[in-house]
Design a protein around this motif. Structure first.
Motif, PDB file in Angstrom:
ATOM      1  N   LEU A 201       0.830  -1.211   0.000  1.00  0.00           N
ATOM      2  CA  LEU A 201       0.000   0.000   0.000  1.00  0.00           C
ATOM      3  C   LEU A 201       0.863   1.259   0.000  1.00  0.00           C
ATOM      4  CD1 LEU A 201      -2.887   1.079   0.178  1.00  0.00           C
ATOM      5  CD2 LEU A 201      -2.627   1.122   2.641  1.00  0.00           C
TER       6      LEU A 201
ATOM      7  N   VAL B 123       4.305   5.764  -5.308  1.00  0.00           N
ATOM      8  CA  VAL B 123       4.340   5.783  -6.778  1.00  0.00           C
ATOM      9  C   VAL B 123       3.237   6.685  -7.323  1.00  0.00           C
ATOM     10  CG1 VAL B 123       4.026   4.368  -8.829  1.00  0.00           C
ATOM     11  CG2 VAL B 123       5.460   3.556  -6.997  1.00  0.00           C
ATOM     12  N   GLY B 124       2.083   6.669  -6.648  1.00  0.00           N
ATOM     13  CA  GLY B 124       0.985   7.536  -7.081  1.00  0.00           C
ATOM     14  C   GLY B 124       1.381   9.002  -6.991  1.00  0.00           C
ATOM     15  N   CYS B 125       1.980   9.383  -5.875  1.00  0.00           N
ATOM     16  CA  CYS B 125       2.437  10.770  -5.721  1.00  0.00           C
ATOM     17  C   CYS B 125       3.465  11.112  -6.785  1.00  0.00           C
ATOM     18  CB  CYS B 125       3.063  10.978  -4.347  1.00  0.00           C
ATOM     19  SG  CYS B 125       1.896  10.962  -3.015  1.00  0.00           S
TER      20      CYS B 125
ATOM     21  N   VAL C 252      -6.524   9.271 -12.638  1.00  0.00           N
ATOM     22  CA  VAL C 252      -6.341   8.439 -11.445  1.00  0.00           C
ATOM     23  C   VAL C 252      -6.949   7.058 -11.673  1.00  0.00           C
ATOM     24  CG1 VAL C 252      -7.061   8.169  -9.061  1.00  0.00           C
ATOM     25  CG2 VAL C 252      -6.204  10.352  -9.844  1.00  0.00           C
TER      26      VAL C 252
ATOM     27  N   TYR D  88      -1.189  -2.199  -3.515  1.00  0.00           N
ATOM     28  CA  TYR D  88      -0.246  -1.309  -4.180  1.00  0.00           C
ATOM     29  C   TYR D  88      -0.960  -0.498  -5.253  1.00  0.00           C
ATOM     30  CZ  TYR D  88       3.143  -0.111  -7.774  1.00  0.00           C
ATOM     31  OH  TYR D  88       3.847   0.552  -8.740  1.00  0.00           O
TER      32      TYR D  88
ATOM     33  N   GLY E  70      -3.159   1.967  -3.840  1.00  0.00           N
ATOM     34  CA  GLY E  70      -2.319   3.016  -3.266  1.00  0.00           C
ATOM     35  C   GLY E  70      -1.909   4.047  -4.296  1.00  0.00           C
ATOM     36  N   ILE E  71      -1.667   3.626  -5.535  1.00  0.00           N
ATOM     37  CA  ILE E  71      -1.305   4.585  -6.586  1.00  0.00           C
ATOM     38  C   ILE E  71      -2.402   5.625  -6.722  1.00  0.00           C
ATOM     39  CG2 ILE E  71      -0.956   4.852  -9.055  1.00  0.00           C
ATOM     40  CD1 ILE E  71       0.460   2.263  -9.124  1.00  0.00           C
TER      41      ILE E  71
ATOM     42  N   SER F 110      -2.749  -0.531 -13.446  1.00  0.00           N
ATOM     43  CA  SER F 110      -1.895  -1.292 -12.542  1.00  0.00           C
ATOM     44  C   SER F 110      -2.522  -2.643 -12.210  1.00  0.00           C
ATOM     45  CB  SER F 110      -1.658  -0.474 -11.284  1.00  0.00           C
ATOM     46  OG  SER F 110      -0.820  -1.157 -10.404  1.00  0.00           O
TER      47      SER F 110
ATOM     48  N   ILE G 298       4.078   1.640  -0.828  1.00  0.00           N
ATOM     49  CA  ILE G 298       4.827   1.825  -2.077  1.00  0.00           C
ATOM     50  C   ILE G 298       3.902   2.396  -3.137  1.00  0.00           C
ATOM     51  CG2 ILE G 298       6.085   0.642  -3.895  1.00  0.00           C
ATOM     52  CD1 ILE G 298       7.025  -1.339  -1.814  1.00  0.00           C
ATOM     53  N   GLY G 299       2.662   1.883  -3.148  1.00  0.00           N
ATOM     54  CA  GLY G 299       1.681   2.387  -4.108  1.00  0.00           C
ATOM     55  C   GLY G 299       1.398   3.863  -3.909  1.00  0.00           C
ATOM     56  N   LEU G 300       1.239   4.255  -2.645  1.00  0.00           N
ATOM     57  CA  LEU G 300       0.983   5.673  -2.362  1.00  0.00           C
ATOM     58  C   LEU G 300       2.124   6.535  -2.885  1.00  0.00           C
ATOM     59  CD1 LEU G 300      -0.439   5.454   1.256  1.00  0.00           C
ATOM     60  CD2 LEU G 300      -1.594   6.426  -0.695  1.00  0.00           C
TER      61      LEU G 300
ATOM     62  N   LYS H 133      -4.819   5.003 -13.950  1.00  0.00           N
ATOM     63  CA  LYS H 133      -3.627   4.434 -13.318  1.00  0.00           C
ATOM     64  C   LYS H 133      -3.988   3.178 -12.518  1.00  0.00           C
ATOM     65  CE  LYS H 133      -0.139   7.536 -13.804  1.00  0.00           C
ATOM     66  NZ  LYS H 133       0.771   7.243 -14.897  1.00  0.00           N
ATOM     67  N   VAL H 134      -5.062   3.273 -11.732  1.00  0.00           N
ATOM     68  CA  VAL H 134      -5.421   2.138 -10.876  1.00  0.00           C
ATOM     69  C   VAL H 134      -5.782   0.928 -11.726  1.00  0.00           C
ATOM     70  CG1 VAL H 134      -7.060   1.306  -9.189  1.00  0.00           C
ATOM     71  CG2 VAL H 134      -6.139   3.595  -8.974  1.00  0.00           C
TER      72      VAL H 134
ATOM     73  N   ALA I 156       3.837   9.744  -9.719  1.00  0.00           N
ATOM     74  CA  ALA I 156       3.214   9.861 -11.037  1.00  0.00           C
ATOM     75  C   ALA I 156       2.510  11.206 -11.173  1.00  0.00           C
ATOM     76  CB  ALA I 156       2.231   8.716 -11.249  1.00  0.00           C
ATOM     77  N   ALA I 157       1.876  11.637 -10.088  1.00  0.00           N
ATOM     78  CA  ALA I 157       1.140  12.900 -10.155  1.00  0.00           C
ATOM     79  C   ALA I 157       2.089  14.081 -10.200  1.00  0.00           C
ATOM     80  CB  ALA I 157       0.215  13.023  -8.953  1.00  0.00           C
ATOM     81  N   ALA I 158       3.263  13.921  -9.579  1.00  0.00           N
ATOM     82  CA  ALA I 158       4.176  15.052  -9.468  1.00  0.00           C
ATOM     83  C   ALA I 158       5.025  15.230 -10.710  1.00  0.00           C
ATOM     84  CB  ALA I 158       5.092  14.860  -8.258  1.00  0.00           C
TER      85      ALA I 158
END
Lengths: 139, 210
Positions: free
Chosen positions: A82, A88-90, A123, B152, B155-156, A130, A84-86, A126-127, A92-94
């Motif tokens: 979770l 990577v999400g940040c 968003v 994960y 979480g993205i 993935s 790591i996902g958070l 991306k989800v 990707a957004a940044a």
């Protein structure tokens, strides 16, 4: 022998210095940490965030040298997954291209006000992407 | 009315509906005697012709000229901006055109980001990394540690929402998201470009304006 060893140590240490400073400057340039601190109103704890990044990077680099296994039940792997996902999400957004492409696109089709919807589309994309990548065999 | 002072500050951008006469109080904030302010504010700057969606640059010189024509002895003081961008509003988009645009861009972004995240995973050998982490945590070697990979993936999504601050939205302080800031910067760059090339946008320099 001693000379060779010390030269090797020196080279490896220099290598580590460069990689480490590269990582830090990468994180600094995309402005991820200030943004997260701003969102959570915790600008005072920036030092702690620096420490967290340094510890994470160092421990991950040491892992191949001193392998550790925790033998925890499998649902415990949800936590690293979770977070790591958070991250990577940040990330990707940044990334600069996202921030630069969207305004241009939104302006072209004249929907500067609906930019929130566009973010949502990205968003969800991306989800789903993935999930498909992991679940569908063959990738 | 001789030797009165007037302080003028041009606005940066102004949007007008299609018309050729623009009152001065649309273009600038001004400080002067009340009765003067009213009459000067009602004075028009005439544009020869403008099309919808077109941008015209009106400079402080145009205003000075206009005011001096009526009050030759007025002392004019400029405060701040020297140029004002006047955009003539085009027709508003129809509802279906709007939704077509939104739908199209949303689809592009949706599929684009889905593909981008897959490319990213392949680029950085994410499956290997996940297997390794799963092995560290549980001591089991598994080719598809889905129990870790599904959180994960979610979480993205949450991470992106976190970055754009859709999660902890504070309605009160009205803080813009990074995208809104970026949008503003983009708009500002466009305006600066127009100003830098204002001779192209100055359709009727000098005497054609009354």
């Amino acid at each position: 022998m001693l000379l060779k060893t010390s030269i090797a140590i020196l080279i490896a240490f220099a290598n580590g210095l460069m990689v480490g400073s590269g990582l830090v400057s990468f994180l600094a340039i995309i402005g991820l940490v200030p943004r997260l601190a701003e969102v959570t109103c915790t600008e005072r704890n920036l030092r702690l965030y620096e420490l967290a990044m340094v510890c994470g990077a160092t421990l991950a680099a040491l892992e191949p040298v001193f392998p550790v296994i925790f033998y925890l039940p499998d649902y415990c792997s949800i936590i690293p997954g979770l977070f790591i996902g958070l991250f990577v999400g940040c990330l990707a957004a940044a990334l600069a291209e996202v921030l630069n492409v969207l305004p241009v696109m939104a302006r072209r089709v004249g929907l500067a006000n609906d930019i929130r919807l566009l973010v949502l589309a990205m968003v969800v994309g991306k989800v789903i992407g993935s999930l498909v990548y992991w679940i569908v065999p063959g990738f | 009315m001789d030797n009165e002072d007037i302080f003028i500050r041009l606005k940066e951008t102004v949007k007008v509906t299609a018309r050729t006469n623009i009152p001065l109080n649309y273009l600038a904030d001004m400080v002067t005697k009340r009765e003067l302010k009213h009459s000067i504010g009602q004075m028009n700057i005439k544009l020869a012709f403008i099309n919808e969606g077109q941008t015209v640059v009106i400079t402080a010189l145009d205003l000075i000229k206009r005011i001096k024509a009526e009050y030759p002895n007025m002392r004019i003081h400029l405060v701040g901006n020297n140029d004002c961008l006047v955009t003539v509003k085009g027709k508003a988009l129809r509802r279906w055109q709007r939704w077509l645009g939104v739908g199209l861009v949303s689809l592009i972004l949706f599929f684009g980001s889905a593909m981008a995240v897959m490319n990213f995973h392949t680029d950085v050998s994410m499956p290997k990394v996940h297997q390794q982490i799963y092995w560290i945590v549980t001591g089991v070697e598994l080719e598809h540690p889905l129990i870790m990979q599904i959180p994960y993936s979610l979480g993205i999504g949450f991470g992106m929402l976190l970055f754009f601050n859709h999660l902890f939205r504070k309605e009160i302080n009205n803080e813009p998201t990074p995208l809104e800031v970026e949008m503003f910067l983009y708009q500002q760059n466009v305006n600066q470009y127009i100003l830098a090339h204002k001779d192209d946008h100055d359709l009727h320099p000098g005497d054609h304006r009354s």
